[in-house]
Design an enzyme around this catalytic site. Structure first.
Site, PDB file in Angstrom:
ATOM      1  N   LYS A 206       0.852  -1.185   0.000  1.00 42.51           N
ATOM      2  CA  LYS A 206       0.000   0.000   0.000  1.00 42.51           C
ATOM      3  C   LYS A 206       0.892   1.241   0.000  1.00 42.51           C
ATOM      4  O   LYS A 206       1.513   1.578   1.001  1.00 42.51           O
ATOM      5  CB  LYS A 206      -0.923   0.050   1.224  1.00 42.51           C
ATOM      6  CG  LYS A 206      -2.019   1.104   1.026  1.00 42.51           C
ATOM      7  CD  LYS A 206      -2.615   1.648   2.300  1.00 42.51           C
ATOM      8  CE  LYS A 206      -1.957   2.864   2.853  1.00 42.51           C
ATOM      9  NZ  LYS A 206      -1.992   4.087   2.028  1.00 42.51           N
ATOM     10  N   GLY A 258       7.145   4.723   8.091  1.00 37.15           N
ATOM     11  CA  GLY A 258       6.324   5.929   8.213  1.00 37.15           C
ATOM     12  C   GLY A 258       6.492   6.556   9.578  1.00 37.15           C
ATOM     13  O   GLY A 258       7.548   6.413  10.210  1.00 37.15           O
ATOM     14  N   SER A 259       5.449   7.213  10.048  1.00 40.14           N
ATOM     15  CA  SER A 259       5.564   7.975  11.301  1.00 40.14           C
ATOM     16  C   SER A 259       5.573   7.041  12.515  1.00 40.14           C
ATOM     17  O   SER A 259       5.029   5.933  12.475  1.00 40.14           O
ATOM     18  CB  SER A 259       4.391   8.942  11.408  1.00 40.14           C
ATOM     19  OG  SER A 259       3.186   8.219  11.467  1.00 40.14           O
ATOM     20  N   THR A 260       6.169   7.525  13.588  1.00 39.75           N
ATOM     21  CA  THR A 260       6.228   6.743  14.823  1.00 39.75           C
ATOM     22  C   THR A 260       4.827   6.525  15.381  1.00 39.75           C
ATOM     23  O   THR A 260       4.516   5.445  15.907  1.00 39.75           O
ATOM     24  CB  THR A 260       7.140   7.459  15.836  1.00 39.75           C
ATOM     25  OG1 THR A 260       8.463   7.477  15.269  1.00 39.75           O
ATOM     26  CG2 THR A 260       7.198   6.736  17.165  1.00 39.75           C
ATOM     27  N   VAL A 261       3.950   7.524  15.226  1.00 36.81           N
ATOM     28  CA  VAL A 261       2.579   7.398  15.759  1.00 36.81           C
ATOM     29  C   VAL A 261       1.885   6.193  15.123  1.00 36.81           C
ATOM     30  O   VAL A 261       1.329   5.326  15.822  1.00 36.81           O
ATOM     31  CB  VAL A 261       1.771   8.685  15.443  1.00 36.81           C
ATOM     32  CG1 VAL A 261       0.322   8.536  15.839  1.00 36.81           C
ATOM     33  CG2 VAL A 261       2.407   9.879  16.128  1.00 36.81           C
ATOM     34  N   VAL A 262       1.922   6.123  13.793  1.00 29.75           N
ATOM     35  CA  VAL A 262       1.256   5.007  13.105  1.00 29.75           C
ATOM     36  C   VAL A 262       2.012   3.700  13.376  1.00 29.75           C
ATOM     37  O   VAL A 262       1.403   2.647  13.568  1.00 29.75           O
ATOM     38  CB  VAL A 262       1.125   5.283  11.590  1.00 29.75           C
ATOM     39  CG1 VAL A 262       0.577   4.072  10.858  1.00 29.75           C
ATOM     40  CG2 VAL A 262       0.224   6.490  11.347  1.00 29.75           C
ATOM     41  N   GLY A 263       3.329   3.772  13.450  1.00 27.94           N
ATOM     42  CA  GLY A 263       4.125   2.574  13.751  1.00 27.94           C
ATOM     43  C   GLY A 263       3.696   1.943  15.069  1.00 27.94           C
ATOM     44  O   GLY A 263       3.576   0.718  15.183  1.00 27.94           O
ATOM     45  N   GLU A 280      10.046   0.773  10.437  1.00 33.15           N
ATOM     46  CA  GLU A 280      11.089   1.786  10.207  1.00 33.15           C
ATOM     47  C   GLU A 280      10.410   3.140  10.352  1.00 33.15           C
ATOM     48  O   GLU A 280       9.598   3.520   9.521  1.00 33.15           O
ATOM     49  CB  GLU A 280      11.699   1.569   8.816  1.00 33.15           C
ATOM     50  CG  GLU A 280      13.059   2.188   8.686  1.00 33.15           C
ATOM     51  CD  GLU A 280      12.990   3.574   8.111  1.00 33.15           C
ATOM     52  OE1 GLU A 280      12.899   4.527   8.927  1.00 33.15           O
ATOM     53  OE2 GLU A 280      13.015   3.730   6.890  1.00 33.15           O
ATOM     54  N   CYS A 314      13.787  10.215   6.785  1.00 29.87           N
ATOM     55  CA  CYS A 314      13.720   9.758   8.179  1.00 29.87           C
ATOM     56  C   CYS A 314      15.081   9.850   8.855  1.00 29.87           C
ATOM     57  O   CYS A 314      15.168  10.088  10.058  1.00 29.87           O
ATOM     58  CB  CYS A 314      13.175   8.350   8.241  1.00 29.87           C
ATOM     59  SG  CYS A 314      13.958   7.240   7.074  1.00 29.87           S
ATOM     60  N   GLU A 411      10.568  15.550  15.022  1.00 35.81           N
ATOM     61  CA  GLU A 411      10.923  15.351  13.618  1.00 35.81           C
ATOM     62  C   GLU A 411      10.163  16.391  12.791  1.00 35.81           C
ATOM     63  O   GLU A 411       8.933  16.409  12.787  1.00 35.81           O
ATOM     64  CB  GLU A 411      10.523  13.933  13.190  1.00 35.81           C
ATOM     65  CG  GLU A 411      10.959  13.607  11.785  1.00 35.81           C
ATOM     66  CD  GLU A 411      10.651  12.163  11.388  1.00 35.81           C
ATOM     67  OE1 GLU A 411       9.543  11.689  11.664  1.00 35.81           O
ATOM     68  OE2 GLU A 411      11.534  11.520  10.789  1.00 35.81           O
TER      69      GLU A 411
HETATM   70  P1  NDP Z   1       2.109   8.175   8.073  1.00 34.24           P
HETATM   71  O1  NDP Z   1       2.843   7.317   9.016  1.00 34.24           O
HETATM   72  O2  NDP Z   1       0.686   8.524   8.389  1.00 34.24           O
HETATM   73  O3  NDP Z   1       2.060   7.484   6.611  1.00 34.24           O
HETATM   74  C1  NDP Z   1       2.915   6.466   6.164  1.00 34.24           C
HETATM   75  C2  NDP Z   1       2.100   5.364   5.490  1.00 34.24           C
HETATM   76  O4  NDP Z   1       1.220   4.760   6.446  1.00 34.24           O
HETATM   77  C3  NDP Z   1       1.187   5.841   4.365  1.00 34.24           C
HETATM   78  O5  NDP Z   1       1.070   4.827   3.391  1.00 34.24           O
HETATM   79  C4  NDP Z   1      -0.131   6.025   5.080  1.00 34.24           C
HETATM   80  O6  NDP Z   1      -1.244   6.002   4.224  1.00 34.24           O
HETATM   81  C5  NDP Z   1      -0.132   4.829   6.000  1.00 34.24           C
HETATM   82  N1  NDP Z   1      -0.989   4.959   7.165  1.00 34.24           N
HETATM   83  C6  NDP Z   1      -1.480   6.089   7.732  1.00 34.24           C
HETATM   84  N2  NDP Z   1      -2.228   5.789   8.810  1.00 34.24           N
HETATM   85  C7  NDP Z   1      -2.223   4.441   8.911  1.00 34.24           C
HETATM   86  C8  NDP Z   1      -2.824   3.533   9.814  1.00 34.24           C
HETATM   87  N3  NDP Z   1      -3.568   3.942  10.832  1.00 34.24           N
HETATM   88  N4  NDP Z   1      -2.613   2.211   9.634  1.00 34.24           N
HETATM   89  C9  NDP Z   1      -1.852   1.775   8.615  1.00 34.24           C
HETATM   90  N5  NDP Z   1      -1.263   2.590   7.728  1.00 34.24           N
HETATM   91  C10 NDP Z   1      -1.430   3.910   7.871  1.00 34.24           C
HETATM   92  O7  NDP Z   1       2.916   9.462   7.814  1.00 34.24           O
HETATM   93  P2  NDP Z   1       2.365  10.906   7.355  1.00 34.24           P
HETATM   94  O8  NDP Z   1       2.249  10.850   5.888  1.00 34.24           O
HETATM   95  O9  NDP Z   1       1.129  11.287   8.086  1.00 34.24           O
HETATM   96  O10 NDP Z   1       3.535  11.861   7.829  1.00 34.24           O
HETATM   97  C11 NDP Z   1       3.511  12.388   9.163  1.00 34.24           C
HETATM   98  C12 NDP Z   1       4.896  12.479   9.726  1.00 34.24           C
HETATM   99  O11 NDP Z   1       5.463  11.186   9.806  1.00 34.24           O
HETATM  100  C13 NDP Z   1       5.878  13.264   8.864  1.00 34.24           C
HETATM  101  O12 NDP Z   1       5.792  14.618   9.100  1.00 34.24           O
HETATM  102  C14 NDP Z   1       7.179  12.673   9.316  1.00 34.24           C
HETATM  103  O13 NDP Z   1       7.592  13.310  10.499  1.00 34.24           O
HETATM  104  C15 NDP Z   1       6.842  11.234   9.609  1.00 34.24           C
HETATM  105  N6  NDP Z   1       7.180  10.342   8.480  1.00 34.24           N
HETATM  106  C16 NDP Z   1       8.250   9.530   8.601  1.00 34.24           C
HETATM  107  C17 NDP Z   1       8.614   8.731   7.543  1.00 34.24           C
HETATM  108  C18 NDP Z   1       9.804   7.857   7.607  1.00 34.24           C
HETATM  109  O14 NDP Z   1      10.360   7.510   6.569  1.00 34.24           O
HETATM  110  N7  NDP Z   1      10.212   7.411   8.774  1.00 34.24           N
HETATM  111  C19 NDP Z   1       7.894   8.745   6.274  1.00 34.24           C
HETATM  112  C20 NDP Z   1       6.724   9.581   6.271  1.00 34.24           C
HETATM  113  C21 NDP Z   1       6.418  10.348   7.340  1.00 34.24           C
HETATM  114  P3  NDP Z   1      -1.859   7.382   3.680  1.00 34.24           P
HETATM  115  O15 NDP Z   1      -0.793   8.040   2.878  1.00 34.24           O
HETATM  116  O16 NDP Z   1      -2.990   6.926   2.879  1.00 34.24           O
HETATM  117  O17 NDP Z   1      -2.238   8.185   4.892  1.00 34.24           O
END
Ligand code: NDP
Length: 502
Positions: A206, A258-263, A280, A314, A411
Site C-alpha cells: 500500500k 512511516g511515522s512513529t505514531v502510526v508505527g 522503520e 527519516c 521530527e
Molecule cells: P504516516 O505514518 O501517516 O504514513 C505512512 C504510510 O502509512 C502511508 O502509506 C499512510 O497512508 C499509511 N498509514 C497512515 N495511517 C495508517 C494507519 N492507521 N494504519 C496503517 N497505515 C497507515 O505518515 P504521514 O504521511 O502522516 O507523515 C507524518 C509524519 O510522519 C511526517 O511529518 C514525518 O515526520 C513522519 N514520516 C516519517 C517517515 C519515515 O520515513 N520514517 C515517512 C513519512 C512520514 P496514507 O498516505 O494513505 O495516509
C-alpha cells in the site's frame, strides 16, 4: 507563511557569483527534463493478480503534483472487500506458484525487474519527481538507481538462502503486507518488495495516498517481467485501509515505514499474533562536527544531510552539533553554501530543493519553524524567490537552539536545520543521544579512533563517518528506540522475510 520575525540573510545571497567585483546573482538558464516520454493515465485501478481492477464499490481519489497543485491522475480507493480480495489472490499465488519455484527461477524474475527499471529509468525518474516534488537530479541519480540496485542485490540471494544462513533451514513466511510512505516512494517499494520476493513470499503493497504513481508504473514492470499473477499486488487507499491490511488474519508479515505514531498503532495491532513485524519510523539524527574535521567537506555533508529531498528523510541530519572552537567559521561557510541552493521547479535539472510533498506536510513544517522562533531560536533563511504555486519552503537554519526546543526534539521532516554546540566528545554523545529516536547519526573528524568511540557510544542504527545519507543495498538500515525495529537491506533485510528454523 508569515513569520513573526524577519529572517537574517547572508551577504553571499546577493553577491555570490562571478569574480568581477560586482554584485552579480547566480543566473542559471532553466534546464527542464522532458516529459514527453512519460504517459500518466487519467485513472488507475487496484493492481491485483496482474490486472488493474476498479475498487468495489468503485471509488477514486485525486493525486496531485505538489509543485503545481495540478491533478495528475485519479486512483482507486480500496474497500475492505478489496483488501480481502488482494490477500486471497496473494495467498493463492504463494501456495500455488511462488513458494514452489526454485530460488534460481525467482532470481530470474528479480533480475528481469531490475533490468526493466534500468531501461525505463527516465520514465520512473520523471513520474517520481512529478508526483513527489523531489528534484529530478535526485530521482534520476539516487532513487531510481538504488531501486534497481535492490532488485539486483536480492536477486543474487534468491537461490543462495542456505548459504546466507548456514545451519538454518530458511523458509518463506507467506503473504507480506507492506505499507510505505511518500518521501521515497519507488525506493521504499524496492526495499520492501525485493527481499520479500527473493525469500519466496508474495506481497500486497500500500503506497502513501499522495504518491502512488511510481508504484503503478512498477505494476507495468511486473507485467512486462511476466511475474506470475498475484505475486505482487498494489492497493491504494487511506491509512485505515492500511490498517485493515495489517489486521487481516491471512497476512504473515507486516513491514511498515512511516511515522512513529502510526508505527506504534501497527505494533499494537500485530501484538500477540503470528505475524512477523518490521517498523522503520522517524528520526532526529545528530550530525557531529569536531574541530579537526575537514570543514569544506563537512559543509557538503551537512547540506546533503538535511536539504536532500527537502529534508523529508527519516534519517536526515536535522540536529547539527558543532564543536565550539570551529562554530563561527563553520556557520559562516554553512550560511554561504545555503545561499547557493536553488529552490524551485523539481523538473529543472539545476534545482537542489524541490516541493514539499503535500499542503499538510508544508503546514507542519511551517508550524514547527514558527515554534522555533517563538521559543527564542535565531532563524536564518537565504534570499530566495519561491514559485507562486506549489508547496515550497525556503531552506532554513536555526542557531541559538537549546535541547528543549521543539525544533531540537521533534521530527520536522522538512528543510530545517537546528545548530547546537558542544565542547567535549562526551558532551556531544550525551546531547546526540538525548532524543526518543535512534535511526542515524554522522561524525566528522580526522581521527579514526574518535570515530570508533563515537560510533560505539551513539544509540543510532546507522552512523556515517565523514559522509552522510549514503545508502547501499548490502548494508542494513534501521533504528533503535522510537525509530522502530528490524532492519532493511543486506542479509538482515532478507532474514526479516524468512523463518530461520534450526
Ligand atoms: P504516516 O505514518 O501517516 O504514513 C505512512 C504510510 O502509512 C502511508 O502509506 C499512510 O497512508 C499509511 N498509514 C497512515 N495511517 C495508517 C494507519 N492507521 N494504519 C496503517 N497505515 C497507515 O505518515 P504521514 O504521511 O502522516 O507523515 C507524518 C509524519 O510522519 C511526517 O511529518 C514525518 O515526520 C513522519 N514520516 C516519517 C517517515 C519515515 O520515513 N520514517 C515517512 C513519512 C512520514 P496514507 O498516505 O494513505 O495516509
Amino acid at each position: 507563511m508569515t513569520l513573526t520575525k524577519k529572517p537574517e540573510t547572508h551577504p553571499a545571497a546577493a553577491s555570490w557569483g562571478l569574480a568581477t567585483g560586482k554584485q552579480v546573482p547566480w543566473e542559471y538558464a532553466s534546464a527542464p527534463e522532458a516529459t514527453d516520454h512519460v504517459t500518466i493515465r487519467p485513472e488507475y485501478g487496484l493492481f491485483i493478480g496482474n490486472e488493474f481492477t476498479a475498487s468495489k464499490p468503485k471509488r477514486t481519489f485525486e493525486v496531485i503534483n505538489p509543485a503545481t497543485e495540478e491533478v495528475l491522475a485519479r486512483v482507486a480507493r480500496a474497500s475492505t472487500a478489496d483488501v480481502d480480495r488482494a490477500v486471497k489472490v496473494a495467498r493463492g499465488a504463494y501456495s500455488q506458484t511462488w513458494s514452489k519455484l526454485p530460488g534460481s527461477e525467482r532470481a530470474k524474475y528479480l533480475y528481469r525487474i531490475a533490468r526493466i527499471i534500468q531501461e525505463r529509468s527516465r520514465e520512473f525518474a520523471v513520474v517520481e519527481t512529478l508526483n513527489s516534488g523531489k528534484p529530478i537530479k535526485e530521482s534520476r541519480d539516487v532513487d531510481v538507481p538504488l531501486a534497481a540496485a535492490h532488485f539486483f542485490y536480492y536477486a543474487g540471494w534468491a537461490d543462495k538462502l542456505d548459504y546466507a544462513f548456514p545451519n538454518r533451514t530458511p523458509r518463506s513466511l507467506g503473504v507480506a503486507a507492506q505499507i510505505i510512505p511518500w518521501n521515497f516512494p519507488l525506493m521504499m517499494l524496492a526495499w520492501k518488495i525485493a527481499p520479500a520476493l527473493a525469500a519466496g513470499n508474495t506481497v500486497i503493497l500500500k503506497p502513501a495516498s499522495t504518491t502512488p504513481l511510481t508504484a503503478y508504473l512498477f505494476a507495468d514492470v511486473v507485467r512486462q517481467a511476466e511475474l506470475p499473477p498475484g505475486v505482487v499486488n498494489i492497493i491504494t487507499g487511506p491509512g485505515e485501509i492500511g490498517m485493515e491490511l495489517v489486521r487481516h488474519s491471512d497476512v504473515d508479515k507486516v513491514a511498515f515505514t512511516g511515522s512513529t505514531v502510526v508505527g506504534k498503532m501497527i505494533g499494537r495491532a500485530v501484538a500477540g499474533s503470528h505475524k512477523k513485524l518490521t517498523l522503520e519510523l522517524g528520526g532526529k539524527a545528530a550530525n557531529i562536527v569536531f574541530d579537526d574535521a575537514p570543514l569544506d567537506q563537512a559543509i557538503e555533508g551537512i547540506i546533503n544531510g538535511i536539504y536532500f529531498n527537502q529534508g523529508e528523510v527519516c534519517c536526515a541530519g536535522s540536529r547539527l552539533f558543532v564543536q565550539e572552537s570551529v562554530y563561527e567559521p563553520l556557520l559562516d561557510k554553512l550560511k554561504a553554501r545555503l545561499s547557493t541552493l536553488r529552490v524551485g521547479d523539481p523538473l529543472d535539472k539545476n534545482t537542489d530543493v524541490g516541493a514539499i510533498n503535500s499542503a499538510g506536510q508544508l503546514a507542519k513544517v511551517q508550524e514547527l519553524v514558527q515554534s522555533g522562533i517563538d521559543e527564542g531560536a535565531e532563524i536564518f533563511q537565504p534570499e530566495c524567490q519561491l514559485p507562486d504555486r506549489g508547496f515550497f519552503f525556503v531552506p532554513t537554519l536555526f542557531t541559538g537552539v537549546s535541547q528543549s526546543h521543539r525544533i531540537a526534539q521533534e521530527e520536522i521532516f522538512g528543510p530545517v536545520l537546528s545548530v547546537l554546540t558542544f565542547r567535549t566528545p562526551d558532551e556531544a554523545i550525551e546531547k546526540a543521544n538525548n532524543t526518543p529516536y535512534g535511526l542515524s547519526a554522522g561524525v566528522w573528524t580526522e581521527k579514526g579512533s574518535r570515530i570508533f568511540k563515537m560510533v560505539a557510544a551513539m544509540r543510532a542504527g546507522v552512523v556515517w563517518a565523514n559522509t552522510f545519507n549514503r545508502f547501499d543495498p548490502t548494508s542494513p538500515f534501521g533504528g533503535y528506540k522510537e525509530s522502530g525495529y528490524g532492519r532493511e537491506g543486506g542479509l538482515h533485510g532478507l532474514a526479516a522475510y524468512l523463518r530461520l528454523d534450526a
